[in-house]
Write a protein that holds these residues in place. Structure first.
Motif, PDB file in Angstrom:
ATOM      1  N   MET A   1      -8.473   0.489 -14.062  1.00  0.00           N
ATOM      2  CA  MET A   1      -8.958   1.356 -15.124  1.00  0.00           C
ATOM      3  C   MET A   1      -7.751   1.935 -15.861  1.00  0.00           C
ATOM      4  O   MET A   1      -6.684   2.084 -15.288  1.00  0.00           O
ATOM      5  CB  MET A   1      -9.805   2.490 -14.544  1.00  0.00           C
ATOM      6  N   LYS A   2      -7.939   2.254 -17.130  1.00  0.00           N
ATOM      7  CA  LYS A   2      -6.860   2.901 -17.880  1.00  0.00           C
ATOM      8  C   LYS A   2      -6.487   4.196 -17.172  1.00  0.00           C
ATOM      9  O   LYS A   2      -7.312   4.838 -16.545  1.00  0.00           O
ATOM     10  CB  LYS A   2      -7.319   3.229 -19.313  1.00  0.00           C
ATOM     11  N   GLY A   3      -5.245   4.537 -17.236  1.00  0.00           N
ATOM     12  CA  GLY A   3      -4.755   5.737 -16.567  1.00  0.00           C
ATOM     13  C   GLY A   3      -4.133   5.433 -15.225  1.00  0.00           C
ATOM     14  O   GLY A   3      -3.309   6.196 -14.733  1.00  0.00           O
ATOM     15  N   ALA A   4      -4.521   4.327 -14.621  1.00  0.00           N
ATOM     16  CA  ALA A   4      -3.909   3.895 -13.361  1.00  0.00           C
ATOM     17  C   ALA A   4      -2.767   2.945 -13.708  1.00  0.00           C
ATOM     18  O   ALA A   4      -2.713   2.390 -14.802  1.00  0.00           O
ATOM     19  CB  ALA A   4      -4.936   3.181 -12.492  1.00  0.00           C
ATOM     20  N   ALA A   5      -1.875   2.757 -12.770  1.00  0.00           N
ATOM     21  CA  ALA A   5      -0.777   1.818 -12.987  1.00  0.00           C
ATOM     22  C   ALA A   5      -1.336   0.407 -13.094  1.00  0.00           C
ATOM     23  O   ALA A   5      -2.196   0.012 -12.310  1.00  0.00           O
ATOM     24  CB  ALA A   5       0.228   1.906 -11.842  1.00  0.00           C
ATOM     25  N   LYS A   6      -0.865  -0.345 -14.072  1.00  0.00           N
ATOM     26  CA  LYS A   6      -1.282  -1.736 -14.224  1.00  0.00           C
ATOM     27  C   LYS A   6      -0.667  -2.551 -13.095  1.00  0.00           C
ATOM     28  O   LYS A   6       0.489  -2.361 -12.744  1.00  0.00           O
ATOM     29  CB  LYS A   6      -0.829  -2.282 -15.580  1.00  0.00           C
ATOM     30  N   VAL A   7      -1.440  -3.438 -12.515  1.00  0.00           N
ATOM     31  CA  VAL A   7      -0.974  -4.257 -11.399  1.00  0.00           C
ATOM     32  C   VAL A   7      -0.592  -5.642 -11.927  1.00  0.00           C
ATOM     33  O   VAL A   7      -1.441  -6.378 -12.407  1.00  0.00           O
ATOM     34  CB  VAL A   7      -2.066  -4.393 -10.315  1.00  0.00           C
ATOM     35  N   ASN A   8       0.697  -5.949 -11.837  1.00  0.00           N
ATOM     36  CA  ASN A   8       1.195  -7.226 -12.331  1.00  0.00           C
ATOM     37  C   ASN A   8       1.800  -8.099 -11.238  1.00  0.00           C
ATOM     38  O   ASN A   8       2.194  -9.234 -11.504  1.00  0.00           O
ATOM     39  CB  ASN A   8       2.244  -7.003 -13.424  1.00  0.00           C
ATOM     40  N   THR A   9       1.891  -7.576 -10.016  1.00  0.00           N
ATOM     41  CA  THR A   9       2.462  -8.331  -8.903  1.00  0.00           C
ATOM     42  C   THR A   9       1.744  -7.941  -7.619  1.00  0.00           C
ATOM     43  O   THR A   9       1.099  -6.887  -7.539  1.00  0.00           O
ATOM     44  CB  THR A   9       3.965  -8.012  -8.712  1.00  0.00           C
ATOM     45  N   PHE A  10       1.873  -8.786  -6.603  1.00  0.00           N
ATOM     46  CA  PHE A  10       1.301  -8.431  -5.304  1.00  0.00           C
ATOM     47  C   PHE A  10       2.010  -7.210  -4.731  1.00  0.00           C
ATOM     48  O   PHE A  10       1.378  -6.379  -4.087  1.00  0.00           O
ATOM     49  CB  PHE A  10       1.394  -9.613  -4.328  1.00  0.00           C
ATOM     50  N   LYS A  11       3.291  -7.086  -4.977  1.00  0.00           N
ATOM     51  CA  LYS A  11       4.032  -5.925  -4.469  1.00  0.00           C
ATOM     52  C   LYS A  11       3.442  -4.626  -5.023  1.00  0.00           C
ATOM     53  O   LYS A  11       3.300  -3.648  -4.303  1.00  0.00           O
ATOM     54  CB  LYS A  11       5.518  -6.048  -4.822  1.00  0.00           C
ATOM     55  N   GLU A  12       3.083  -4.635  -6.309  1.00  0.00           N
ATOM     56  CA  GLU A  12       2.488  -3.444  -6.920  1.00  0.00           C
ATOM     57  C   GLU A  12       1.101  -3.136  -6.357  1.00  0.00           C
ATOM     58  O   GLU A  12       0.608  -2.016  -6.493  1.00  0.00           O
ATOM     59  CB  GLU A  12       2.407  -3.619  -8.441  1.00  0.00           C
ATOM     60  N   ALA A  13       0.486  -4.115  -5.711  1.00  0.00           N
ATOM     61  CA  ALA A  13      -0.853  -3.933  -5.152  1.00  0.00           C
ATOM     62  C   ALA A  13      -0.837  -3.560  -3.675  1.00  0.00           C
ATOM     63  O   ALA A  13      -1.887  -3.319  -3.091  1.00  0.00           O
ATOM     64  CB  ALA A  13      -1.653  -5.220  -5.341  1.00  0.00           C
TER      65      ALA A  13
END
Length: 137
Positions: A1-13
């Motif tokens: 959702m907007k406002g949360a950090a965008k997830v672009n990698t598995f590390k970010e998840a």
């Protein structure tokens, strides 16, 4: 959702609760050890529409699916008043999968060639171009 950090990698998840379809190849991708995700953070459901509901209800932080599935579900599920398409964000593609048509060893070569030729022929049509144009990036 907007406002949360965008997830672009598995590390970010890695510290996020992630929704995915149970028994799917997407679940298998998330469970790969090299992706570093905790199995306890992976939540499975039978239908992507449930992941949509869990995402907007903040019961999951991210939803791992095809972008076209996510976009279509969002478009078909929002009311346009409280939530709009702009309420959501889609991260970069972090996994790719090839798709195949499987046959048995007894499948006649003629049938295999016929299906192959039909697919290749369809790829040259305006209908195929229209379908492909709906898929982001």
């Amino acid at each position: 959702m907007k406002g949360a950090a965008k997830v672009n990698t598995f590390k970010e998840a890695q510290n996020l609760r992630i929704g995915v379809i149970a028994g799917s190849s997407y679940l298998a991708i998330l469970k790969r050890p090299e992706n570093g995700l905790l199995e306890d953070n992976i939540e499975t459901v039978a239908f992507d529409s449930r992941n949509f509901s869990k995402l907007i209800g903040k019961r999951i932080d991210a939803w791992f699916t095809l972008d076209i599935v996510g976009i279509t579900t969002i478009k078909n599920s929002i009311d346009g008043k409280i939530l709009t398409e702009k309420s959501f964000q889609i991260g970069k593609a972090i996994a790719k999968q090839e798709k195949y048509i499987g046959t048995t060893i007894d499948t006649p070569k003629e049938l295999i060639n016929k299906v192959h030729d039909a697919i290749e022929s369809f790829k040259k049509t305006s209908e195929y171009t229209k379908i492909i144009s709906r898929i982001p990036n």
